[in-house]
Write a protein that holds these residues in place. Structure first.
Motif, PDB file in Angstrom:
ATOM      1  N   GLU A 228       4.644   9.788   7.374  1.00 37.16           N
ATOM      2  CA  GLU A 228       3.581   8.873   6.759  1.00 37.16           C
ATOM      3  C   GLU A 228       2.147   9.050   7.243  1.00 37.16           C
ATOM      4  O   GLU A 228       1.371   9.018   6.453  1.00 37.16           O
ATOM      5  CB  GLU A 228       4.206   7.628   6.909  1.00 37.16           C
ATOM      6  N   THR A 229       2.028   9.317   8.465  1.00 39.40           N
ATOM      7  CA  THR A 229       0.757   9.461   9.225  1.00 39.40           C
ATOM      8  C   THR A 229       0.474  10.846   9.582  1.00 39.40           C
ATOM      9  O   THR A 229       1.510  11.186  10.201  1.00 39.40           O
ATOM     10  CB  THR A 229       0.415   8.500  10.052  1.00 39.40           C
ATOM     11  N   GLN A 230      -0.585  11.437   9.761  1.00 40.04           N
ATOM     12  CA  GLN A 230      -0.776  12.820  10.128  1.00 40.04           C
ATOM     13  C   GLN A 230      -1.022  12.838  11.716  1.00 40.04           C
ATOM     14  O   GLN A 230      -1.395  11.605  12.389  1.00 40.04           O
ATOM     15  CB  GLN A 230      -2.283  13.054   9.543  1.00 40.04           C
ATOM     16  N   ALA A 231      -0.763  13.758  12.215  1.00 34.66           N
ATOM     17  CA  ALA A 231      -0.871  14.005  13.608  1.00 34.66           C
ATOM     18  C   ALA A 231      -2.332  13.974  13.934  1.00 34.66           C
ATOM     19  O   ALA A 231      -3.310  14.416  13.296  1.00 34.66           O
ATOM     20  CB  ALA A 231      -0.332  15.389  13.989  1.00 34.66           C
ATOM     21  N   ILE A 232      -2.765  13.177  14.867  1.00 27.93           N
ATOM     22  CA  ILE A 232      -4.006  12.805  15.651  1.00 27.93           C
ATOM     23  C   ILE A 232      -4.319  13.846  16.801  1.00 27.93           C
ATOM     24  O   ILE A 232      -3.482  13.972  17.740  1.00 27.93           O
ATOM     25  CB  ILE A 232      -4.035  11.360  15.852  1.00 27.93           C
TER      26      ILE A 232
ATOM     27  N   GLY B  75      -1.604  -4.542   8.933  1.00 28.05           N
ATOM     28  CA  GLY B  75      -0.159  -3.837   9.330  1.00 28.05           C
ATOM     29  C   GLY B  75       0.416  -2.630   8.304  1.00 28.05           C
ATOM     30  O   GLY B  75       1.262  -1.903   8.495  1.00 28.05           O
ATOM     31  N   GLU B  76      -0.389  -2.715   7.360  1.00 27.37           N
ATOM     32  CA  GLU B  76      -0.101  -1.781   6.052  1.00 27.37           C
ATOM     33  C   GLU B  76      -0.357  -0.462   6.444  1.00 27.37           C
ATOM     34  O   GLU B  76      -1.594  -0.356   7.063  1.00 27.37           O
ATOM     35  CB  GLU B  76      -0.625  -2.080   4.708  1.00 27.37           C
ATOM     36  N   ILE B  77       0.253   0.729   5.727  1.00 29.62           N
ATOM     37  CA  ILE B  77      -0.107   2.199   5.826  1.00 29.62           C
ATOM     38  C   ILE B  77      -0.291   2.572   4.562  1.00 29.62           C
ATOM     39  O   ILE B  77       0.641   2.526   3.730  1.00 29.62           O
ATOM     40  CB  ILE B  77       0.563   2.833   6.795  1.00 29.62           C
ATOM     41  N   ALA B  78      -1.300   3.518   4.289  1.00 29.05           N
ATOM     42  CA  ALA B  78      -1.423   4.203   2.863  1.00 29.05           C
ATOM     43  C   ALA B  78      -1.017   5.651   3.328  1.00 29.05           C
ATOM     44  O   ALA B  78      -1.810   6.074   4.310  1.00 29.05           O
ATOM     45  CB  ALA B  78      -2.671   4.091   2.176  1.00 29.05           C
TER      46      ALA B  78
ATOM     47  N   HIS C 171      -5.675  12.978   4.525  1.00 32.59           N
ATOM     48  CA  HIS C 171      -6.085  11.623   4.853  1.00 32.59           C
ATOM     49  C   HIS C 171      -5.306  10.375   4.589  1.00 32.59           C
ATOM     50  O   HIS C 171      -4.411  10.414   3.531  1.00 32.59           O
ATOM     51  CB  HIS C 171      -7.296  11.307   4.143  1.00 32.59           C
ATOM     52  N   ASP C 172      -5.013   9.437   5.564  1.00 29.80           N
ATOM     53  CA  ASP C 172      -4.050   8.263   5.432  1.00 29.80           C
ATOM     54  C   ASP C 172      -4.860   7.195   6.094  1.00 29.80           C
ATOM     55  O   ASP C 172      -6.048   7.284   6.726  1.00 29.80           O
ATOM     56  CB  ASP C 172      -2.831   8.368   6.285  1.00 29.80           C
ATOM     57  N   HIS C 173      -4.720   5.856   5.611  1.00 30.45           N
ATOM     58  CA  HIS C 173      -5.400   4.809   6.079  1.00 30.45           C
ATOM     59  C   HIS C 173      -4.414   3.739   6.664  1.00 30.45           C
ATOM     60  O   HIS C 173      -3.007   3.756   6.295  1.00 30.45           O
ATOM     61  CB  HIS C 173      -6.165   4.169   4.904  1.00 30.45           C
TER      62      HIS C 173
ATOM     63  N   ALA D  12       0.854  -1.200   0.108  1.00 29.78           N
ATOM     64  CA  ALA D  12      -0.129   0.205  -0.034  1.00 29.78           C
ATOM     65  C   ALA D  12       0.878   1.246  -0.043  1.00 29.78           C
ATOM     66  O   ALA D  12       0.732   2.142  -0.586  1.00 29.78           O
ATOM     67  CB  ALA D  12      -0.992   0.049   1.282  1.00 29.78           C
ATOM     68  N   SER D  13       2.042   1.109   0.806  1.00 31.83           N
ATOM     69  CA  SER D  13       2.947   2.394   0.898  1.00 31.83           C
ATOM     70  C   SER D  13       3.434   2.665  -0.491  1.00 31.83           C
ATOM     71  O   SER D  13       3.521   3.674  -0.982  1.00 31.83           O
ATOM     72  CB  SER D  13       4.129   2.006   1.904  1.00 31.83           C
ATOM     73  N   GLU D  14       4.002   1.544  -1.207  1.00 36.33           N
ATOM     74  CA  GLU D  14       4.729   1.743  -2.417  1.00 36.33           C
ATOM     75  C   GLU D  14       3.657   2.127  -3.456  1.00 36.33           C
ATOM     76  O   GLU D  14       4.011   3.187  -4.268  1.00 36.33           O
ATOM     77  CB  GLU D  14       5.421   0.478  -2.953  1.00 36.33           C
ATOM     78  N   ALA D  15       2.345   1.858  -3.415  1.00 33.32           N
ATOM     79  CA  ALA D  15       1.578   2.180  -4.427  1.00 33.32           C
ATOM     80  C   ALA D  15       0.930   3.474  -4.191  1.00 33.32           C
ATOM     81  O   ALA D  15       0.273   4.120  -5.025  1.00 33.32           O
ATOM     82  CB  ALA D  15       0.504   1.108  -4.399  1.00 33.32           C
ATOM     83  N   GLU D  16       1.202   4.138  -2.966  1.00 32.65           N
ATOM     84  CA  GLU D  16       0.380   5.074  -2.128  1.00 32.65           C
ATOM     85  C   GLU D  16      -0.844   4.678  -1.978  1.00 32.65           C
ATOM     86  O   GLU D  16      -1.335   5.122  -1.028  1.00 32.65           O
ATOM     87  CB  GLU D  16       0.704   6.349  -3.150  1.00 32.65           C
ATOM     88  N   ARG D  17      -1.595   4.263  -3.080  1.00 30.31           N
ATOM     89  CA  ARG D  17      -3.086   3.679  -2.818  1.00 30.31           C
ATOM     90  C   ARG D  17      -3.084   2.363  -3.519  1.00 30.31           C
ATOM     91  O   ARG D  17      -2.952   2.474  -4.816  1.00 30.31           O
ATOM     92  CB  ARG D  17      -4.194   4.525  -3.213  1.00 30.31           C
TER      93      ARG D  17
END
Ligand code: 1HN
Length: 350
Positions: free
Chosen positions: A187-191, A105-108, A152-154, A70-75
């Motif tokens: 990679e992930t936004q601040a919550i 375990g993945e992150i977009a 937005h991130d997933h 997911a990370s390499e693809a972005e989405r």
């Protein structure tokens, strides 16, 4: 003043053609040969009815999971391309749709863009999307929005694949040449708010004191399936069934009563087994995703058969008639609010 009726000029077709060729070299063209195609008496979409079988698409999506992260693809998304609009990433002439997979375990990674997105969660628990500083846990059937220009991130904190349907207004944004995109520095936004904060502020038929809307989009980012399913259920018990739509509700911005986002509307509807809806046409081409149930829909001259999680598209102004063979819940989305804002939307019953 009345115009004298002018007699038709008698000119050889070859003389006209030679003139058109000369016009061409000036980047000009006659309107009179283009007019009938340009201004039609009613909508003539360039795209066709289509249906994507979920079992087939799911198998391909899982295969893509072995090919790219997911990370390499972005989405990691399989785009649902209308069979008549191949290569354009369009399911209708105004909307994009795709099926997205996040493995455990993945992150977009976090980003934002001018295009607005909506999601219908199809399967898996433990997935989340973070929008505007708040995390949203995804459950099957949930409707989630990512308004224009919100980061937005997933991610997937669970142990099973998470899959959802994405709908975006990319073709509209690109038609207006208004595309912007930006990555988030991490990679992930601040919550910045605990989960459920927006639901408490905006999703309990209450609003913050003296609230005035800050944007054209809903401040509520998730519409849980448990609540919409219960509403459909109760309204089915209460009746009446609409002859064209069964029990059908539209998702709303709780601060305005309008659509959740200015370009896209979303709907949920219950169709009981054996119901046969009456013919309906509207100018907003509509993408459906089967949440529960099975049946078929006649779309113009074609019939599509659908089962759980299948995605099908009803083109603008095509006559549609749904025939569920089981109790069914259909999610759908379209560009209706954009059409309405421009004074263009029409519908025809029967
Ligand atoms: C996007 O940002 C997502 O955030 C999904 O999940 C699909 C298709 C086109 C452009 C941006 C997402 C997208 C997209």
């Amino acid at each position: 003043m009345s115009h004298p009726t002018s007699p038709e000029i008698q000119v050889q077709e070859s003389v006209r053609r030679e003139f058109y060729q000369r016009l061409d070299s000036y980047s000009a063209a006659p309107l009179w040969t283009a007019l009938a195609k340009l201004v039609t008496s009613e909508p003539r979409p360039d795209y066709v009815p289509a249906c994507w079988n979920y079992a087939q698409m799911r198998a391909l999506l899982m295969e893509s999971g072995d090919l790219i992260t997911a990370s390499e693809a972005e989405r990691r998304v399989l785009v649902l391309e209308n069979p008549n609009l191949r290569g354009l990433s369009q399911i209708t002439q105004s909307l994009y749709a795709g099926l997205q997979l996040i493995l455990p375990g993945e992150i977009a990674p976090s980003h934002r863009h001018a295009a607005a997105a909506l999601r219908l969660v199809i399967e898996g628990n433990g997935g989340y999307t973070a929008v505007d500083g708040e995390r949203i846990t995804m459950h099957p059937g949930d409707f989630i929005i990512t308004p224009s220009w919100t980061f937005h991130d997933h991610g997937n904190l669970g142990s099973e694949p998470v899959i959802w349907l994405d709908g975006l207004d990319v073709p509209i944004v690109n038609m207006f040449t208004t595309s912007f995109f930006e990555g988030y520095p991490q990679e992930t936004q601040a919550i910045v708010r605990p989960e459920g904060d927006a639901a408490a502020r905006f999703g309990a038929t209450l609003l913050p004191l003296e609230y005035t809307p800050q944007s054209a989009s809903s401040p509520l980012f998730v519409y849980p399936y448990s609540r919409s399913r219960e509403a459909l259920d109760q309204l089915y018990r209460n009746g009446p069934l609409d002859a064209h739509h069964g029990i059908k509700l539209q998702y709303a911005n709780p601060a305005t009563g309008g659509s959740p986002m200015p370009t896209m509307a979303a709907f949920t509807q219950f169709l009981p087994a054996g119901f046969k809806s009456e013919n309906y046409q509207s100018t907003d081409g509509t993408i459906y995703c089967v949440v529960e149930g099975r049946g078929c829909s006649r779309i113009g001259e074609e019939t599509v058969e659908w089962g759980p999680h299948d995605v099908f598209v009803v083109p603008a102004w095509a006559s549609v008639q749904h025939q569920p063979s089981e109790d069914s819940v259909l999610f759908s989305f379209s560009d209706r609010p954009a059409q309405k804002a421009l004074g263009l939307w029409r519908e025809k019953r029967g």
